[in-house]
Motif scaffolding. Structure first.
Motif, PDB file in Angstrom:
ATOM      1  N   GLY A  36       8.483  -5.964   4.105  1.00  0.00           N
ATOM      2  CA  GLY A  36       7.215  -5.649   4.770  1.00  0.00           C
ATOM      3  C   GLY A  36       6.190  -6.693   4.330  1.00  0.00           C
ATOM      4  N   ALA A  71       4.101  -6.786   1.839  1.00  0.00           N
ATOM      5  CA  ALA A  71       4.068  -7.075   0.403  1.00  0.00           C
ATOM      6  C   ALA A  71       5.245  -7.953   0.001  1.00  0.00           C
ATOM      7  CB  ALA A  71       4.097  -5.760  -0.382  1.00  0.00           C
ATOM      8  N   GLY A 127      10.420  -5.782   8.589  1.00  0.00           N
ATOM      9  CA  GLY A 127       9.023  -5.540   8.987  1.00  0.00           C
ATOM     10  C   GLY A 127       8.445  -4.238   8.460  1.00  0.00           C
ATOM     11  N   MET A 179       2.849   3.118  21.086  1.00  0.00           N
ATOM     12  CA  MET A 179       1.701   2.225  20.921  1.00  0.00           C
ATOM     13  C   MET A 179       1.824   0.961  21.773  1.00  0.00           C
ATOM     14  SD  MET A 179       0.935   2.680  16.886  1.00  0.00           S
ATOM     15  CE  MET A 179      -0.707   1.958  16.928  1.00  0.00           C
ATOM     16  N   VAL A 187      19.075  -2.100  -1.605  1.00  0.00           N
ATOM     17  CA  VAL A 187      19.228  -2.255  -3.061  1.00  0.00           C
ATOM     18  C   VAL A 187      19.396  -0.847  -3.620  1.00  0.00           C
ATOM     19  CG1 VAL A 187      18.068  -2.983  -5.178  1.00  0.00           C
ATOM     20  CG2 VAL A 187      17.882  -4.377  -3.108  1.00  0.00           C
ATOM     21  N   LEU A 215      -0.011   7.221   7.113  1.00  0.00           N
ATOM     22  CA  LEU A 215       0.324   5.816   7.394  1.00  0.00           C
ATOM     23  C   LEU A 215       1.189   5.221   6.292  1.00  0.00           C
ATOM     24  CD1 LEU A 215      -3.262   4.567   8.360  1.00  0.00           C
ATOM     25  CD2 LEU A 215      -1.471   5.412   9.886  1.00  0.00           C
TER      26      LEU A 215
HETATM   27  C1  LIG Z   1       0.473   2.910  13.039  1.00  0.00           C
HETATM   28  C2  LIG Z   1       0.060   2.348  11.714  1.00  0.00           C
HETATM   29  C3  LIG Z   1      -1.010   1.463  11.650  1.00  0.00           C
HETATM   30  C4  LIG Z   1      -1.401   0.944  10.406  1.00  0.00           C
HETATM   31  N1  LIG Z   1      -2.383  -0.013  10.385  1.00  0.00           N
HETATM   32  C5  LIG Z   1      -2.727  -0.569   9.203  1.00  0.00           C
HETATM   33  C6  LIG Z   1      -3.638  -1.658   9.161  1.00  0.00           C
HETATM   34  O1  LIG Z   1      -4.062  -2.201  10.180  1.00  0.00           O
HETATM   35  N2  LIG Z   1      -3.989  -2.139   7.943  1.00  0.00           N
HETATM   36  C7  LIG Z   1      -3.505  -1.606   6.780  1.00  0.00           C
HETATM   37  O2  LIG Z   1      -3.896  -2.069   5.702  1.00  0.00           O
HETATM   38  N3  LIG Z   1      -2.598  -0.612   6.806  1.00  0.00           N
HETATM   39  C8  LIG Z   1      -2.158  -0.114   7.980  1.00  0.00           C
HETATM   40  N4  LIG Z   1      -1.185   0.834   8.002  1.00  0.00           N
HETATM   41  C9  LIG Z   1      -0.479   1.150   6.750  1.00  0.00           C
HETATM   42  C10 LIG Z   1       0.453  -0.039   6.420  1.00  0.00           C
HETATM   43  O3  LIG Z   1       1.252  -0.339   7.541  1.00  0.00           O
HETATM   44  C11 LIG Z   1       1.360   0.184   5.212  1.00  0.00           C
HETATM   45  O4  LIG Z   1       0.619   0.740   4.158  1.00  0.00           O
HETATM   46  C12 LIG Z   1       1.916  -1.174   4.757  1.00  0.00           C
HETATM   47  O5  LIG Z   1       2.487  -1.854   5.855  1.00  0.00           O
HETATM   48  C13 LIG Z   1       2.948  -1.024   3.652  1.00  0.00           C
HETATM   49  O6  LIG Z   1       3.462  -2.310   3.376  1.00  0.00           O
HETATM   50  P1  LIG Z   1       4.683  -2.478   2.380  1.00  0.00           P
HETATM   51  O7  LIG Z   1       5.032  -3.924   2.393  1.00  0.00           O
HETATM   52  O8  LIG Z   1       4.363  -1.831   1.094  1.00  0.00           O
HETATM   53  O9  LIG Z   1       5.863  -1.595   3.021  1.00  0.00           O
HETATM   54  P2  LIG Z   1       6.621  -1.713   4.411  1.00  0.00           P
HETATM   55  O10 LIG Z   1       5.929  -2.598   5.371  1.00  0.00           O
HETATM   56  O11 LIG Z   1       6.916  -0.335   4.843  1.00  0.00           O
HETATM   57  O12 LIG Z   1       7.976  -2.445   4.007  1.00  0.00           O
HETATM   58  C14 LIG Z   1       8.884  -1.859   3.109  1.00  0.00           C
HETATM   59  C15 LIG Z   1      10.308  -2.268   3.491  1.00  0.00           C
HETATM   60  O13 LIG Z   1      11.193  -1.940   2.410  1.00  0.00           O
HETATM   61  C16 LIG Z   1      12.415  -1.521   2.954  1.00  0.00           C
HETATM   62  N5  LIG Z   1      13.196  -0.776   1.946  1.00  0.00           N
HETATM   63  C17 LIG Z   1      13.078   0.524   1.571  1.00  0.00           C
HETATM   64  N6  LIG Z   1      13.980   0.822   0.615  1.00  0.00           N
HETATM   65  C18 LIG Z   1      14.699  -0.300   0.387  1.00  0.00           C
HETATM   66  C19 LIG Z   1      15.816  -0.616  -0.452  1.00  0.00           C
HETATM   67  N7  LIG Z   1      16.377   0.294  -1.263  1.00  0.00           N
HETATM   68  N8  LIG Z   1      16.335  -1.872  -0.400  1.00  0.00           N
HETATM   69  C20 LIG Z   1      15.804  -2.814   0.427  1.00  0.00           C
HETATM   70  N9  LIG Z   1      14.766  -2.556   1.254  1.00  0.00           N
HETATM   71  C21 LIG Z   1      14.202  -1.324   1.232  1.00  0.00           C
HETATM   72  C22 LIG Z   1      11.981  -0.678   4.147  1.00  0.00           C
HETATM   73  O14 LIG Z   1      13.069  -0.513   5.047  1.00  0.00           O
HETATM   74  C23 LIG Z   1      10.831  -1.522   4.704  1.00  0.00           C
HETATM   75  O15 LIG Z   1      11.304  -2.442   5.667  1.00  0.00           O
HETATM   76  C24 LIG Z   1      -0.752   1.347   9.221  1.00  0.00           C
HETATM   77  C25 LIG Z   1       0.341   2.216   9.296  1.00  0.00           C
HETATM   78  C26 LIG Z   1       0.749   2.709  10.531  1.00  0.00           C
HETATM   79  C27 LIG Z   1       1.938   3.626  10.591  1.00  0.00           C
END
Ligand SMILES: Cc1cc2nc3c(=O)[nH]c(=O)nc-3n(C[C@H](O)[C@H](O)[C@H](O)COP(=O)(O)OP(=O)(O)OC[C@H]3O[C@@H](n4cnc5c(N)ncnc54)[C@H](O)[C@@H]3O)c2cc1C
Length: 563
Positions: free
Chosen positions: A14, A16, A41, A157, A233, A498
């Motif tokens: 994602g 991060a 993603g 969406m 993982v 979210l």
């Molecule tokens: C409709 C919607 C709109 C939003 N709009 C915003 C916005 O505009 N701005 C904002 O700041 N926030 C927004 N948010 C919140 C935001 O999307 C999330 O907080 C953010 O994307 C999280 O990012 P991340 O990288 O931590 O996790 P994610 O983007 O969820 O990525 C984590 C990834 O890790 C993978 N994963 C899980 N377990 C494992 C494993 N064991 N091994 C390998 N991979 C694994 C998952 O499959 C996933 O692909 C929104 C959320 C939604 C639902």
């Protein structure tokens, strides 16, 4: 077991994880990104992709004033007792550096929306605009075959089941039949979409979080960083007290990845873990309804694996997750897909009512504030829900939920039961099983406020953030218009999130801390929603999850590059 070596293993693709991977690779480290799902993603690909980066260079170039002290003051006011000063300072100092680094070295691009105010603009340190940035759209065709590996936005969406709509497209969609410029903009979108559908499964003119992920992946592809999809993982490995890698499963085979420098957990928190949700979300613990928006892979794997090694899990956040109201859109097979209500509630001519027909909140406040108000309004009910109400003129002007504005037809939404209609307020109340006298009184009272341009009950339209979401053409208040022209309509709302705010205890370098003595576990980092949110459970402004996700991804990777 097969062995593979790298410097840094990133768990999750994602915002991060991908930002951490890009930063580490840019600094000369050999990186592998492991993604559990068949697509990359995560929640980021569903999101608007907005980032909250106070003090960013785009705002400075536009002459907007801000200062680290003001930002810290606001974050402290918002987080209250959950304020973590060292993490907050790291974020405020490094977020603008992260953005400049990405703008200069990757394909990540953002635009300033200068009047995008913070969500609580009257709090000390809040800004009237400049901190929230919107991703630039992207041509998905540049990803080549990887476009099929990019998680699609939530179906509800997109338009026509596959066309992306950016926040900056929305005013054009509202005005397509009123302005030549908007009409041409929408025509261009439609022509591009029609052409795309000849060769692609969805439109390739992508926007929002989808564009952000595509831009990050395009940048990683140029650095030859592998992103292994379908590769969960499953456990971390340790060598002499240091995290030295992990075991993952790829094509049915267990692979031991040796990560010489360390492992960055970026698996997106636990919004899709039923057991953890019912432990941490109070309304679910009470047996009430909740529909998550995050994709299915976000089951808290990062936290589970770290806790197995003695990591601490922080529970200090005032809210365990970032809340959003959704409507549930019926699918032909009888299932439903959630649609988050970010846009419509704040427009003039909409009110939200509780199951008894009374208003309960400022409808133009943020999604994160609206849901707790809805939960309180239903404290004594077995189910949490409310209705968004408007009249015919408002429905055709702005749409409601997935119901589009004029000239698109609305019949299928009425037939599916998603959109509920009554020729009069009394008839609508009957359809909603609400006392017609109560609903009539609610609407009359609100209408008198709309005429005056002031809402003394809940303050709809009382601040610059409310106005940002309103319609500037509507006077005397951009958020208030009467509900008068029948027929009248309702869409049912319920609670969602979210993503999670609670997460692993980390320090200002994103190193995971042991529960026992709050000391870093060598070689282990947590970023994004795997890390306890730097906002302490508050939602100060648009982009406060992805802004910190990218910033702490950048911080973690640079820390690893230094060790
Ligand atoms: C409709 C919607 C709109 C939003 N709009 C915003 C916005 O505009 N701005 C904002 O700041 N926030 C927004 N948010 C919140 C935001 O999307 C999330 O907080 C953010 O994307 C999280 O990012 P991340 O990288 O931590 O996790 P994610 O983007 O969820 O990525 C984590 C990834 O890790 C993978 N994963 C899980 N377990 C494992 C494993 N064991 N091994 C390998 N991979 C694994 C998952 O499959 C996933 O692909 C929104 C959320 C939604 C639902």
């Amino acid at each position: 077991m097969k062995q593979v070596e790298c410097d840094v293993l990133v768990v999750g693709a994602g915002a991060a994880g991908l930002t951490a991977a890009f930063t580490a690779a840019f600094h000369g480290l050999k990186v592998i990104v492991a993604e559990k799902e068949p697509v990359f993603g995560g929640t980021t690909a569903y999101s608007a992709g907005v980032i909250w980066i106070p003090g960013n260079s785009l705002a400075k170039s536009a002459g907007l004033q801000d200062s680290p002290d003001q930002v810290l003051r606001y974050m402290q006011e918002e987080a209250g007792s959950a304020f973590d000063e060292s993490k907050a300072r790291a974020f405020v100092e490094q977020a603008p550096q992260m953005l400049d680094f990405m703008l200069q070295n990757s394909h990540v691009r953002y635009q300033l929306i200068a009047n995008w105010a913070d969500y609580h603009p009257l709090r000390p340190g809040a800004s009237a605009g400049g901190r929230s940035l919107l991703p630039e759209p992207f041509d998905g065709r540049l990803l080549g075959k990887d476009f099929h590996l990019l998680r699609s936005p939530i179906r509800t969406m997109m338009l026509f089941g596959g066309m992306s709509v950016s926040r900056s497209d929305i005013p054009h969609l509202f005005n397509a039949t009123r302005s030549v410029k908007s009409g041409l903009h929408v025509l261009k979108m439609l022509l591009r979409y029609a052409k795309d559908r000849i060769s692609w499964s969805r439109g390739t003119a992508i926007a929002n979080g989808n564009a952000l992920v595509a831009r990050l992946v395009h940048s990683l592809n140029e650095q030859d960083v592998p992103i292994w999809t379908d590769s969960p993982v499953v456990s971390l490995s340790r060598d002499a007290g240091r995290v030295s890698g992990a075991t993952l499963i790829r094509n049915g085979e267990r692979i031991a990845v040796q990560a010489r420098k360390g492992v960055i957990l970026a698996s997106g928190g636990f919004p899709r873990n039923d057991k953890l949700r019912s432990t941490h979300y109070a309304h679910i613990a009470q047996g009430k309804n909740h529909t998550p928006l995050a994709p299915p892979g976000n089951t808290g794997d990062g936290a589970r694996m770290a806790i197995e090694l003695g990591a601490g899990f922080a529970r200090t956040a005032s809210n365990p997750a970032a809340w959003a109201p959704v409507s549930l859109v019926p699918n032909p097979d009888g299932s439903t897909t959630p649609y988050p209500h970010f846009i419509d509630r704040c427009k003039p001519g909409f009110i939200a009512i509780d199951p008894r027909g009374r208003r309960f909140a400022n409808e133009a406040d943020s999604y994160h504030d609206f849901v707790p108000a809805m939960i309180s309004a239903c404290a004594n009910d077995p189910e949490i829900y409310s209705y968004l109400i408007c009249d015919h003129r408002t429905l055709r002007r702005y749409g409601m939920g997935v119901v589009p504005p004029f000239p698109m037809p609305i019949g299928k939404y009425l037939r599916s039961g998603y959109l509920i209609r009554g020729a009069s307020i009394q008839e609508l109340a009957d359809r909603l099983s609400i006392d017609p006298v109560v609903l009539d009184a609610t609407v009359r009272r609100y209408n008198s406020y709309a005429e005056r341009g002031q809402d003394p009950d809940f303050g709809k339209g009382s601040n610059v953030y409310n106005h940002f979401g309103g319609d500037p053409k509507c006077q005397p208040n951009p958020n208030l218009a009467p509900i008068v022209d029948g027929p009248f309509y309702a869409v049912r709302l319920s609670p969602s999130d979210l993503g999670t705010f609670q997460g692993l205890a980390t320090d200002s370098s994103a190193r995971v801390l042991r529960a026992e003595d709050q000391q870093p576990i060598p070689g282990l980092y947590a970023v994004g929603n795997d890390m306890a949110s730097v906002m302490g459970g508050a939602y100060p402004g648009a982009g406060i999850t992805i802004g910190p996700a990218m910033t702490f991804g950048y911080i973690a990777a640079r820390d690893l590059a230094r060790t």
